[in-house]
Design a protein around this motif. Sequence first.
Motif, PDB file in Angstrom:
ATOM      1  N   GLU A  51       0.862  -1.182   0.000  1.00 53.99           N
ATOM      2  CA  GLU A  51       0.000   0.000   0.000  1.00 53.99           C
ATOM      3  C   GLU A  51       0.898   1.232   0.000  1.00 53.99           C
ATOM      4  N   ASN A  52       0.321   2.346  -0.430  1.00 53.58           N
ATOM      5  CA  ASN A  52       1.109   3.581  -0.542  1.00 53.58           C
ATOM      6  C   ASN A  52       1.586   4.077   0.818  1.00 53.58           C
ATOM      7  N   SER A  53       2.694   4.776   0.808  1.00 57.28           N
ATOM      8  CA  SER A  53       3.237   5.331   2.041  1.00 57.28           C
ATOM      9  C   SER A  53       4.291   6.371   1.695  1.00 57.28           C
ATOM     10  N   THR A  54       4.358   7.400   2.494  1.00 55.72           N
ATOM     11  CA  THR A  54       5.504   8.323   2.455  1.00 55.72           C
ATOM     12  C   THR A  54       6.268   8.213   3.769  1.00 55.72           C
ATOM     13  N   ARG A  55       5.579   8.518   4.870  1.00 52.61           N
ATOM     14  CA  ARG A  55       6.233   8.611   6.171  1.00 52.61           C
ATOM     15  C   ARG A  55       6.821   7.279   6.645  1.00 52.61           C
ATOM     16  N   THR A  56       5.982   6.240   6.692  1.00 61.18           N
ATOM     17  CA  THR A  56       6.422   4.982   7.300  1.00 61.18           C
ATOM     18  C   THR A  56       7.561   4.363   6.490  1.00 61.18           C
ATOM     19  N   LEU A 104       6.868  -4.754   6.448  1.00 62.26           N
ATOM     20  CA  LEU A 104       5.727  -5.062   5.571  1.00 62.26           C
ATOM     21  C   LEU A 104       4.516  -4.186   5.861  1.00 62.26           C
ATOM     22  N   ARG A 105       4.014  -3.548   4.809  1.00 57.99           N
ATOM     23  CA  ARG A 105       2.667  -2.953   4.855  1.00 57.99           C
ATOM     24  C   ARG A 105       1.811  -3.711   3.848  1.00 57.99           C
ATOM     25  N   HIS A 106       0.619  -4.113   4.307  1.00 59.80           N
ATOM     26  CA  HIS A 106      -0.243  -4.920   3.441  1.00 59.80           C
ATOM     27  C   HIS A 106      -1.696  -4.610   3.765  1.00 59.80           C
ATOM     28  N   PRO A 259      -1.906  11.279  12.223  1.00 60.78           N
ATOM     29  CA  PRO A 259      -0.858  10.400  11.674  1.00 60.78           C
ATOM     30  C   PRO A 259      -0.363  10.871  10.308  1.00 60.78           C
ATOM     31  N   ALA A 260      -1.234  11.661   9.607  1.00 66.31           N
ATOM     32  CA  ALA A 260      -0.940  12.168   8.267  1.00 66.31           C
ATOM     33  C   ALA A 260      -0.822  10.999   7.269  1.00 66.31           C
ATOM     34  N   PRO A 261      -1.058  11.233   5.975  1.00 62.86           N
ATOM     35  CA  PRO A 261      -1.291  12.549   5.391  1.00 62.86           C
ATOM     36  C   PRO A 261      -2.644  13.136   5.802  1.00 62.86           C
TER      37      PRO A 261
HETATM   38  N1   CP Z   1       1.074   7.812   9.019  1.00 61.71           N
HETATM   39  C1   CP Z   1       1.381   6.994   7.988  1.00 61.71           C
HETATM   40  O1   CP Z   1       1.362   5.775   8.084  1.00 61.71           O
HETATM   41  O2   CP Z   1       1.730   7.677   6.855  1.00 61.71           O
HETATM   42  P1   CP Z   1       2.168   6.997   5.488  1.00 61.71           P
HETATM   43  O3   CP Z   1       0.970   6.317   4.914  1.00 61.71           O
HETATM   44  O4   CP Z   1       2.657   8.160   4.642  1.00 61.71           O
HETATM   45  O5   CP Z   1       3.252   5.996   5.807  1.00 61.71           O
END
Ligand code: CP
Length: 303
Positions: A51-56, A104-106, A259-261
């Motif tokens: 899944e999409n992510s910037t921060r994590t 892992l993010r799923h 938690p953002a975004p």
């Molecule tokens: N808070 C958080 O999990 O942001 P991301 O989806 O950008 O990782």
Amino acid sequence: MSKDFLGIKDLDKNAIMTIIELAKQKKQEIFNNSFRKKILKDKTLVTLFYENSTRTKISFSVAGQYTGMNVSDLDVATSSVQKGESLIDTAVTLDQMGINYIILRHQQTGAPHLISKYVKASVINAGDGSNEHPTQALLDFFTIYEKKSSFKGLNVTIIGDINNSRVARSNVIGLKKLGANVTFSGPTTLLSKGMEVLGAKVSYDLKDAIRNADVIMGLRVQLERQSGMFPSLREYANIYGISSDLFTLAQKEAILMHPAPVNRGVELTSELVDSSASVINDQVTNGVAVRMAILELLQFGGF
Ligand code: CP
């Protein structure tokens, strides 16, 4: 002692405080290159995000680099996942390369728990479906502790898309262990009464939920996980959006978290996001520190 970090469920109060205390040290290292301890030199970390992510994703990469690791990102969109390779086969393939950490993010609840049984690498849950986002919760705890010094009796109100939120789940599980009071608020379609089972009070009256809170945590409206739960974003913002005026109902020194975004103008007004009460940018920095601490503790048997 587990080789993996899969959920806040698995941590007791002492383990959470151990991570927070180590994260405090790690935070000092972040902006001081010469002070960074390359304690995980020669280890290898791979981020595996479905899944999409910037921060994590980036903060795990950066935390890996700051602690001296070799870091790679498996870009799922251009990987053999697109040829139909299963999650387990993908994880085992990485494991056979001698990887030490798989982050892992799923979208599927329990995905990190599943692969952890097949690999020697440490598996860290970077968000599984609507189940848990444990490193997010830990960075939230660290940020609250930095600003409030204690959790005991603290009133934390979490507002928004609670049913779909792994952040809300991990937060309430940990905050209850730490002695805080947690209130959930949001529209009935996004907050089931049954969520009380997690130990939070449920309030559908936003003003009531904000009144006397020490910490207000807005949640992103997760448009990708639901549809038709409210008439329009404008309607959501009118009824459950948090403005500077509403925020004045909270305690005088209350902090604003997310938690953002952030969907600016939907769950929070832009003015509030950029206000002095907002600790959203601190959360980002603390995310790197907490992840450095977790990577180190997993290697050296700390929790
Ligand atoms: N808070 C958080 O999990 O942001 P991301 O989806 O950008 O990782």
